[in-house]
Motif scaffolding. Structure first.
Motif, PDB file in Angstrom:
ATOM      1  N   ARG A  36       0.811  -1.218   0.000  1.00 22.36           N
ATOM      2  CA  ARG A  36       0.000   0.000   0.000  1.00 22.36           C
ATOM      3  C   ARG A  36       0.847   1.271   0.000  1.00 22.36           C
ATOM      4  N   HIS A  37       2.165   1.126   0.198  1.00 20.21           N
ATOM      5  CA  HIS A  37       3.046   2.285   0.134  1.00 20.21           C
ATOM      6  C   HIS A  37       3.734   2.414  -1.215  1.00 20.21           C
ATOM      7  N   ILE A  38       3.422   1.500  -2.151  1.00 24.11           N
ATOM      8  CA  ILE A  38       3.990   1.560  -3.500  1.00 24.11           C
ATOM      9  C   ILE A  38       3.057   2.370  -4.394  1.00 24.11           C
ATOM     10  N   MET A  39       3.628   3.301  -5.142  1.00 20.94           N
ATOM     11  CA  MET A  39       2.858   4.131  -6.059  1.00 20.94           C
ATOM     12  C   MET A  39       3.372   3.896  -7.478  1.00 20.94           C
ATOM     13  N   ILE A  40       2.457   3.579  -8.384  1.00 18.41           N
ATOM     14  CA  ILE A  40       2.812   3.409  -9.793  1.00 18.41           C
ATOM     15  C   ILE A  40       2.057   4.457 -10.601  1.00 18.41           C
ATOM     16  N   GLY A  41       2.797   5.361 -11.177  1.00 16.58           N
ATOM     17  CA  GLY A  41       2.189   6.396 -12.013  1.00 16.58           C
ATOM     18  C   GLY A  41       2.027   5.892 -13.428  1.00 16.58           C
ATOM     19  N   GLU A  42       0.865   6.141 -14.019  1.00 11.16           N
ATOM     20  CA  GLU A  42       0.577   5.672 -15.369  1.00 11.16           C
ATOM     21  C   GLU A  42       0.135   6.831 -16.247  1.00 11.16           C
ATOM     22  N   THR A  43       0.696   6.895 -17.434  1.00  8.53           N
ATOM     23  CA  THR A  43       0.259   7.869 -18.424  1.00  8.53           C
ATOM     24  C   THR A  43      -0.651   7.162 -19.411  1.00  8.53           C
ATOM     25  N   GLY A  44      -1.865   7.652 -19.543  1.00  5.43           N
ATOM     26  CA  GLY A  44      -2.872   6.983 -20.350  1.00  5.43           C
ATOM     27  C   GLY A  44      -2.452   6.817 -21.800  1.00  5.43           C
ATOM     28  N   GLY A  45      -2.957   5.772 -22.390  1.00  6.03           N
ATOM     29  CA  GLY A  45      -2.698   5.546 -23.802  1.00  6.03           C
ATOM     30  C   GLY A  45      -1.712   4.416 -24.034  1.00  6.03           C
ATOM     31  N   MET A  46      -1.968   3.652 -25.057  1.00  7.02           N
ATOM     32  CA  MET A  46      -1.103   2.555 -25.462  1.00  7.02           C
ATOM     33  C   MET A  46      -0.894   2.697 -26.958  1.00  7.02           C
TER      34      MET A  46
ATOM     35  N   LEU B  22       6.320  -6.960 -37.494  1.00  6.65           N
ATOM     36  CA  LEU B  22       6.718  -6.599 -36.138  1.00  6.65           C
ATOM     37  C   LEU B  22       5.669  -5.683 -35.518  1.00  6.65           C
ATOM     38  N   LEU B  23       5.255  -6.004 -34.312  1.00  9.96           N
ATOM     39  CA  LEU B  23       4.369  -5.140 -33.533  1.00  9.96           C
ATOM     40  C   LEU B  23       5.206  -4.475 -32.446  1.00  9.96           C
ATOM     41  N   ARG B  24       5.188  -3.157 -32.409  1.00  5.33           N
ATOM     42  CA  ARG B  24       5.904  -2.425 -31.358  1.00  5.33           C
ATOM     43  C   ARG B  24       4.882  -1.823 -30.403  1.00  5.33           C
ATOM     44  N   LEU B  25       4.955  -2.217 -29.151  1.00  2.47           N
ATOM     45  CA  LEU B  25       4.008  -1.768 -28.128  1.00  2.47           C
ATOM     46  C   LEU B  25       4.707  -0.810 -27.180  1.00  2.47           C
ATOM     47  N   ILE B  26       4.101   0.339 -26.917  1.00  2.29           N
ATOM     48  CA  ILE B  26       4.694   1.342 -26.027  1.00  2.29           C
ATOM     49  C   ILE B  26       3.682   1.754 -24.964  1.00  2.29           C
ATOM     50  N   MET B  27       4.112   1.705 -23.700  1.00  3.37           N
ATOM     51  CA  MET B  27       3.352   2.244 -22.571  1.00  3.37           C
ATOM     52  C   MET B  27       4.292   3.101 -21.731  1.00  3.37           C
ATOM     53  N   GLN B  28       3.732   3.978 -20.898  1.00  3.57           N
ATOM     54  CA  GLN B  28       4.560   4.854 -20.079  1.00  3.57           C
ATOM     55  C   GLN B  28       4.092   4.837 -18.630  1.00  3.57           C
ATOM     56  N   HIS B  29       5.060   4.642 -17.707  1.00  6.12           N
ATOM     57  CA  HIS B  29       4.732   4.624 -16.289  1.00  6.12           C
ATOM     58  C   HIS B  29       5.998   4.822 -15.456  1.00  6.12           C
ATOM     59  N   ASP B  30       5.866   4.858 -14.133  1.00  4.94           N
ATOM     60  CA  ASP B  30       6.990   5.003 -13.210  1.00  4.94           C
ATOM     61  C   ASP B  30       6.566   4.456 -11.851  1.00  4.94           C
ATOM     62  N   ILE B  31       7.534   4.224 -10.959  1.00  5.83           N
ATOM     63  CA  ILE B  31       7.247   3.641  -9.654  1.00  5.83           C
ATOM     64  C   ILE B  31       7.973   4.426  -8.564  1.00  5.83           C
ATOM     65  N   GLY B  32       7.357   4.531  -7.397  1.00  6.64           N
ATOM     66  CA  GLY B  32       7.973   5.213  -6.266  1.00  6.64           C
ATOM     67  C   GLY B  32       7.391   4.701  -4.961  1.00  6.64           C
ATOM     68  N   LEU B  33       8.010   5.094  -3.865  1.00  7.71           N
ATOM     69  CA  LEU B  33       7.562   4.700  -2.525  1.00  7.71           C
ATOM     70  C   LEU B  33       7.107   5.933  -1.761  1.00  7.71           C
ATOM     71  N   ARG B  34       5.892   5.893  -1.275  1.00 10.96           N
ATOM     72  CA  ARG B  34       5.407   6.989  -0.440  1.00 10.96           C
ATOM     73  C   ARG B  34       6.046   6.933   0.939  1.00 10.96           C
ATOM     74  N   HIS B  35       6.441   5.749   1.369  1.00 11.81           N
ATOM     75  CA  HIS B  35       7.100   5.562   2.663  1.00 11.81           C
ATOM     76  C   HIS B  35       8.301   4.663   2.431  1.00 11.81           C
TER      77      HIS B  35
END
Length: 442
Positions: free
Chosen positions: A377-387, A414-427
């Protein structure tokens, strides 16, 4: 009636604005000494954005309903190749999550990324409405943006395939502008008793900030051209599963152990490095391990979380297959298994997640591994919409051995798939790591 594409784009913009206003309101409320006028102003801004989104959402739903009615009213043209049960077939895909995603990618690949041609191919294969109703739009750099509802469906399938994203309680944060910043807390809120005119204790104190910025996760999936043209549910599943499995493995590798750069997230293993939390929560295996030392080392990880007022009962273990097998087979002097619950995927009453993305070849001798105990519950994953997905039958790619392969000469797309996100800890103290683990090493 406005164009459905324009309405959806306007609704997405309104949703982003509402998210930003919500974050601004939260920031004002979190400020010590924030005035009532400031809170009221931020609240009013959020409510205005909320009403604007609701209005556009209603318009989009009406336009979608009208489009669906028009599609249902149009009879297949003679010689079009569209089967009588085309619409039911597409509708049936909704019963299996992600199947529309696989079918959409396969059809778009067969069409070379041409939306109009993809519509005709889908109709010829008895999938009328697959592309038209989902409204695949042209993206940047020759790619396409997968429709929002299909993309969300795929992301929901991706999360449980990933160890980190699949942890229950992980907080997924939208990043409309590709960035998110929040104060990090070193402890929970502070409460206390006092006299009538005493100042109220501050509700927690800051310990730096957690800053998330969109990092691009991309992958290439080669598909035989002999298979692309097949109107097969099995083929659609294969495309879907290949994309999900590869994306989940890549996400875990980075979310667990990436060192953190401008282009890659900082994994949980390295979040504590360079902070005061490293002294208490990055531990080393006790040398010459025996049954008692193994048990004590596991307890040290739990104690590290408990001493930081983190609920260790809700924590999860993450370890390599070698270490998991060692703990599963570990027996006491009477031949009884020390941790019989390992057979059920639990250790000391906590869930265990086993992944090869935790290596066994660390250390000078190349035989060390690590164990992590994390409070999700202290892990935060930021996601930018769109694929974003792009196709090419002429590009080259490197295989698992690093050899350059030509899609054209191998008759592949070839299929190229792109997503965007990041991870951090609130605590920061919500993660504890045991390093130098040689359990089970030969």
């Amino acid at each position: 009636m406005d164009d459905l594409n324009d309405l959806r784009a306007a609704r997405k913009k309104a949703a982003d604005d509402m998210t930003a206003k919500a974050a601004a309101l939260q920031a004002v409320e979190d400020q010590d000494g924030a005035t009532d006028d400031a809170v009221a102003g931020a609240t009013a801004a959020f409510e205005t954005a909320q009403k604007h989104f609701a209005k556009l959402d209603g318009q989009v739903k009406r336009a979608e309903a009208a489009e669906a009615a028009q599609l249902a009213a149009v009879a297949p043209e003679a010689g079009s190749g569209t089967s009588d049960d085309a619409s039911p077939r597409v509708a049936a895909m909704a019963k299996e999550p992600g199947l529309r995603f696989g079918a959409t990618l396969r059809v778009m690949a067969a069409a070379g990324g041409d939306g109009d041609r993809a519509i005709r191919i889908a109709e010829a294969q008895g999938m009328s409405g697959l592309i038209a109703s989902q409204n695949v739009s042209q993206g940047v750099k020759g790619g396409i943006f997968v429709p929002e509802d299909v993309g969300d469906e795929v992301i929901e399938l991706l999360r449980p395939k990933s160890v980190v994203m699949g942890l229950p309680g992980v907080r997924f944060i939208p990043m409309p502008n590709g960035n998110f910043t929040q104060n990090r807390r070193a402890s929970g809120a502070s409460f206390g008793y006092g006299e009538e005119n005493d100042d109220i204790a501050v509700t927690g104190y800051e310990y730096g900030q957690v800053k998330l910025s969109a990092k691009k996760l991309s992958g290439i999936i080669p598909i035989s051209n002999d298979l692309i043209g097949m109107a097969s549910t099995a083929m659609d599943r294969m495309v879907r599963d290949d994309a999900l499995d590869d994306a989940a493995a890549a996400a875990d590798l980075n979310f667990l152990r990436a060192a953190g750069t401008d282009s890659a997230p900082k994994g949980l293993r390295w979040q504590l490095l360079g902070t005061t939390a490293a002294a208490t929560n990055i531990l080393t295996m006790t040398a010459a391990p025996d049954l008692q030392k193994v048990d004590d080392d596991l307890g040290r990880l739990e104690l590290a979380l408990m001493n930081a007022n983190v609920d260790a009962t809700g924590a999860h273990w993450i370890m390599s297959p070698r270490v998991a097998m060692y703990l599963t087979n570990l027996r006491d002097g009477n031949g009884n298994k020390v941790y019989p619950e390992m057979s059920d995927g639990r250790l000391r009453r906590k869930p265990v997640h086993v992944t090869t993305n935790v290596p066994d070849n660390l250390g000078v001798g190349g035989n060390e591994s690590e164990i992590m105990l994390v409070a999700p519950r202290h892990i935060m994953i930021g996601e930018t919409g769109g694929m974003n997905v792009a196709m090419s039958s002429e590009a080259s790619y490197r295989d698992s051995n690093g050899n350059l392969q030509s899609a054209f000469s191998k008759d592949e797309t070839l299929l190229r798939l792109i997503m965007q996100h990041d991870i951090g800890l609130r605590h920061l103290l919500a993660v504890a790591v045991l390093t130098g683990v040689t359990w089970g090493a030969v």
